[in-house]
Design a protein around this motif. Sequence first.
Motif, PDB file in Angstrom:
ATOM      1  N   ILE A  12       0.843  -1.205   0.000  1.00 57.89           N
ATOM      2  CA  ILE A  12       0.000   0.000   0.000  1.00 57.89           C
ATOM      3  C   ILE A  12       0.873   1.249   0.000  1.00 57.89           C
ATOM      4  CG2 ILE A  12      -1.616   1.370   1.372  1.00 57.89           C
ATOM      5  CD1 ILE A  12      -2.894  -1.260   2.259  1.00 57.89           C
ATOM      6  N   ILE A  13       1.886   1.271   0.859  1.00 55.41           N
ATOM      7  CA  ILE A  13       2.787   2.419   0.933  1.00 55.41           C
ATOM      8  C   ILE A  13       3.474   2.636  -0.414  1.00 55.41           C
ATOM      9  CG2 ILE A  13       4.893   3.316   1.979  1.00 55.41           C
ATOM     10  CD1 ILE A  13       4.076   1.894   4.567  1.00 55.41           C
ATOM     11  N   LEU A  14       3.989   1.565  -1.006  1.00 50.85           N
ATOM     12  CA  LEU A  14       4.661   1.676  -2.295  1.00 50.85           C
ATOM     13  C   LEU A  14       3.710   2.191  -3.366  1.00 50.85           C
ATOM     14  CD1 LEU A  14       6.846  -1.578  -2.368  1.00 50.85           C
ATOM     15  CD2 LEU A  14       7.636   0.780  -2.120  1.00 50.85           C
ATOM     16  N   GLY A  15       2.468   1.699  -3.341  1.00 50.04           N
ATOM     17  CA  GLY A  15       1.483   2.141  -4.320  1.00 50.04           C
ATOM     18  C   GLY A  15       1.199   3.621  -4.198  1.00 50.04           C
ATOM     19  N   VAL A  16       1.012   4.092  -2.960  1.00 51.03           N
ATOM     20  CA  VAL A  16       0.754   5.508  -2.727  1.00 51.03           C
ATOM     21  C   VAL A  16       1.934   6.352  -3.184  1.00 51.03           C
ATOM     22  CG1 VAL A  16       0.434   7.264  -0.951  1.00 51.03           C
ATOM     23  CG2 VAL A  16      -0.860   5.131  -0.844  1.00 51.03           C
ATOM     24  N   VAL A  17       3.141   5.924  -2.846  1.00 51.09           N
ATOM     25  CA  VAL A  17       4.346   6.659  -3.217  1.00 51.09           C
ATOM     26  C   VAL A  17       4.476   6.751  -4.734  1.00 51.09           C
ATOM     27  CG1 VAL A  17       6.868   6.597  -3.209  1.00 51.09           C
ATOM     28  CG2 VAL A  17       5.605   6.148  -1.105  1.00 51.09           C
ATOM     29  N   ASP A  88       9.941  10.470   5.154  1.00 52.30           N
ATOM     30  CA  ASP A  88      10.801  10.836   4.029  1.00 52.30           C
ATOM     31  C   ASP A  88      10.618   9.851   2.882  1.00 52.30           C
ATOM     32  OD1 ASP A  88      12.717  11.787   2.333  1.00 52.30           O
ATOM     33  OD2 ASP A  88      14.319  11.851   3.819  1.00 52.30           O
ATOM     34  N   LEU A  89      10.217  10.379   1.715  1.00 48.09           N
ATOM     35  CA  LEU A  89      10.071   9.560   0.511  1.00 48.09           C
ATOM     36  C   LEU A  89      11.289   9.672  -0.393  1.00 48.09           C
ATOM     37  CD1 LEU A  89       6.398  10.582  -0.364  1.00 48.09           C
ATOM     38  CD2 LEU A  89       7.134   8.514   0.835  1.00 48.09           C
ATOM     39  N   GLU A  90      12.297  10.421   0.049  1.00 44.38           N
ATOM     40  CA  GLU A  90      13.533  10.717  -0.678  1.00 44.38           C
ATOM     41  C   GLU A  90      13.313  11.816  -1.720  1.00 44.38           C
ATOM     42  OE1 GLU A  90      15.531   7.261  -2.142  1.00 44.38           O
ATOM     43  OE2 GLU A  90      15.767   6.371  -0.149  1.00 44.38           O
ATOM     44  N   TRP A  91      12.363  11.646  -2.623  1.00 41.03           N
ATOM     45  CA  TRP A  91      12.080  12.683  -3.625  1.00 41.03           C
ATOM     46  C   TRP A  91      11.104  13.734  -3.088  1.00 41.03           C
ATOM     47  CZ3 TRP A  91       6.925  13.024  -4.842  1.00 41.03           C
ATOM     48  CH2 TRP A  91       6.140  11.920  -4.508  1.00 41.03           C
ATOM     49  N   GLU A 244      -5.818  18.356 -13.785  1.00 43.85           N
ATOM     50  CA  GLU A 244      -5.597  17.079 -13.122  1.00 43.85           C
ATOM     51  C   GLU A 244      -6.092  17.163 -11.676  1.00 43.85           C
ATOM     52  OE1 GLU A 244      -4.520  14.466 -14.694  1.00 43.85           O
ATOM     53  OE2 GLU A 244      -4.054  15.520 -16.562  1.00 43.85           O
ATOM     54  N   PRO A 245      -6.550  16.036 -11.093  1.00 39.60           N
ATOM     55  CA  PRO A 245      -6.981  16.055  -9.689  1.00 39.60           C
ATOM     56  C   PRO A 245      -5.879  16.599  -8.774  1.00 39.60           C
ATOM     57  CG  PRO A 245      -7.619  13.994 -10.721  1.00 39.60           C
ATOM     58  CD  PRO A 245      -6.736  14.712 -11.713  1.00 39.60           C
ATOM     59  N   TYR A 246      -6.275  17.424  -7.828  1.00 38.62           N
ATOM     60  CA  TYR A 246      -5.327  18.007  -6.881  1.00 38.62           C
ATOM     61  C   TYR A 246      -5.362  17.201  -5.597  1.00 38.62           C
ATOM     62  CZ  TYR A 246      -2.892  21.441  -4.013  1.00 38.62           C
ATOM     63  OH  TYR A 246      -1.985  22.064  -3.191  1.00 38.62           O
ATOM     64  N   VAL A 247      -4.188  16.830  -5.096  1.00 43.55           N
ATOM     65  CA  VAL A 247      -4.084  15.974  -3.913  1.00 43.55           C
ATOM     66  C   VAL A 247      -3.323  16.705  -2.812  1.00 43.55           C
ATOM     67  CG1 VAL A 247      -3.235  13.784  -2.989  1.00 43.55           C
ATOM     68  CG2 VAL A 247      -4.101  13.900  -5.344  1.00 43.55           C
ATOM     69  N   PHE A 248      -3.906  16.700  -1.626  1.00 43.93           N
ATOM     70  CA  PHE A 248      -3.270  17.246  -0.428  1.00 43.93           C
ATOM     71  C   PHE A 248      -3.218  16.112   0.585  1.00 43.93           C
ATOM     72  CE2 PHE A 248      -2.963  19.496   3.564  1.00 43.93           C
ATOM     73  CZ  PHE A 248      -2.262  20.653   3.284  1.00 43.93           C
ATOM     74  N   GLU A 249      -2.036  15.833   1.160  1.00 43.69           N
ATOM     75  CA  GLU A 249      -1.924  14.651   2.012  1.00 43.69           C
ATOM     76  C   GLU A 249      -1.090  14.917   3.255  1.00 43.69           C
ATOM     77  OE1 GLU A 249      -0.255  11.676  -0.512  1.00 43.69           O
ATOM     78  OE2 GLU A 249       1.707  12.629  -0.618  1.00 43.69           O
ATOM     79  N   PHE A 250      -1.390  14.152   4.301  1.00 45.75           N
ATOM     80  CA  PHE A 250      -0.642  14.219   5.551  1.00 45.75           C
ATOM     81  C   PHE A 250      -0.851  12.913   6.307  1.00 45.75           C
ATOM     82  CE2 PHE A 250      -4.806  16.093   6.126  1.00 45.75           C
ATOM     83  CZ  PHE A 250      -5.287  15.542   7.299  1.00 45.75           C
ATOM     84  N   LEU A 251      -0.092  12.727   7.375  1.00 50.35           N
ATOM     85  CA  LEU A 251      -0.134  11.496   8.159  1.00 50.35           C
ATOM     86  C   LEU A 251      -0.584  11.769   9.594  1.00 50.35           C
ATOM     87  CD1 LEU A 251       3.241   9.973   6.945  1.00 50.35           C
ATOM     88  CD2 LEU A 251       1.015   8.884   6.648  1.00 50.35           C
ATOM     89  N   ASN A 252      -1.307  10.815  10.154  1.00 49.97           N
ATOM     90  CA  ASN A 252      -1.640  10.821  11.586  1.00 49.97           C
ATOM     91  C   ASN A 252      -1.124   9.528  12.211  1.00 49.97           C
ATOM     92  OD1 ASN A 252      -2.910  13.265  11.434  1.00 49.97           O
ATOM     93  ND2 ASN A 252      -4.985  12.459  11.468  1.00 49.97           N
ATOM     94  N   LYS A 253      -0.477   9.668  13.354  1.00 55.42           N
ATOM     95  CA  LYS A 253       0.080   8.489  14.048  1.00 55.42           C
ATOM     96  C   LYS A 253      -0.645   8.295  15.379  1.00 55.42           C
ATOM     97  CE  LYS A 253       4.400   7.426  13.741  1.00 55.42           C
ATOM     98  NZ  LYS A 253       5.887   7.341  13.880  1.00 55.42           N
ATOM     99  N   TYR A 254      -1.028   7.034  15.666  1.00 57.33           N
ATOM    100  CA  TYR A 254      -1.845   6.742  16.833  1.00 57.33           C
ATOM    101  C   TYR A 254      -1.162   5.755  17.772  1.00 57.33           C
ATOM    102  CZ  TYR A 254      -5.342   8.736  13.699  1.00 57.33           C
ATOM    103  OH  TYR A 254      -6.017   9.556  12.848  1.00 57.33           O
ATOM    104  N   GLU A 255      -1.633   5.733  19.018  1.00 57.34           N
ATOM    105  CA  GLU A 255      -1.198   4.713  19.972  1.00 57.34           C
ATOM    106  C   GLU A 255      -1.801   3.376  19.552  1.00 57.34           C
ATOM    107  OE1 GLU A 255       0.890   5.043  22.338  1.00 57.34           O
ATOM    108  OE2 GLU A 255       0.961   7.188  22.815  1.00 57.34           O
ATOM    109  N   VAL A 256      -0.966   2.356  19.483  1.00 58.73           N
ATOM    110  CA  VAL A 256      -1.456   1.014  19.142  1.00 58.73           C
ATOM    111  C   VAL A 256      -1.843   0.307  20.422  1.00 58.73           C
ATOM    112  CG1 VAL A 256      -0.893  -1.181  18.092  1.00 58.73           C
ATOM    113  CG2 VAL A 256      -0.009   0.926  17.102  1.00 58.73           C
TER     114      VAL A 256
END
Length: 257
Positions: A12-17, A88-91, A244-256
């Motif tokens: 999934i991560i690779l696909g998104v990247v 970090d995605l490097e690019w 083209e579709p405009y994408v805005f993205e961010f991450l949320n990290k939770y307690e497991v």
Amino acid sequence: MKKRRAQITVFIILGVVILAAIALVMFLNSQRQKQELTIDYFLSNNIEPSVTNIESFSLNCLENSALDGLELIGIQGGYYKKPELNYDLEWAFIPYYYNKGSFLMPSQQKIESELAAYVSDNIATCIDDITFNNFVIRFDTPATKTSILPSKVVFTTDLQLTIENKGKTTLFEVQNHPLTINSSLFDIIKVAAYITDSHKEDPDFICINCLTQLAKEKSLYVDFIAFESDSTLIMIIENSTQPEPYVFEFLNKYEVK
């Protein structure tokens, strides 16, 4: 089973990247080609441009830098330069807006300043590439002001160009030509803030029905994607203001738990 889930998460991560990278590269290439073709017409046909053409090329630099900046700001969640906490995605990178109780979303003013910094840096590089015989272009370090408003983003760059051609000098002021680009970034920021601030009441809960209604009112789409075992990638998408579709993205990290 855990190993299989881990493998699925990696895919999934690779696909998104990969999808994000393709979208960004295609957009940036299209914008650069538009600028290059305009200048290339004169170069390939051995035609000397007029001072008015040089001024037009400079305004193209502002437009292309602004469009590229908006695209990058979307991929990088409102940032041009890396914040302290990011994936970090490097690019490129994706920032964290929520991290196990910490709220890290940048303010609208911060996003405006990041976008302005990108435009200032890149318009200067673009103008440096406008090179023709018999023309000398001089300018000082540009400074851009960006305003994110409902349905649009306005860019004003404080930049004076001194254009010398055959013994004549022309002063061209870019700040007299503010650029307005149709954009849903104002509404996207509001939706991102709603998602992030929801965790202040309950760190594990978001009112999906409320979010769906809010996104619908603003003609936006919101996707939640499992990114890592403790993180979710949020993508806010609109397809009404740009080709083209405009994408805005961010991450949320939770307690497991």
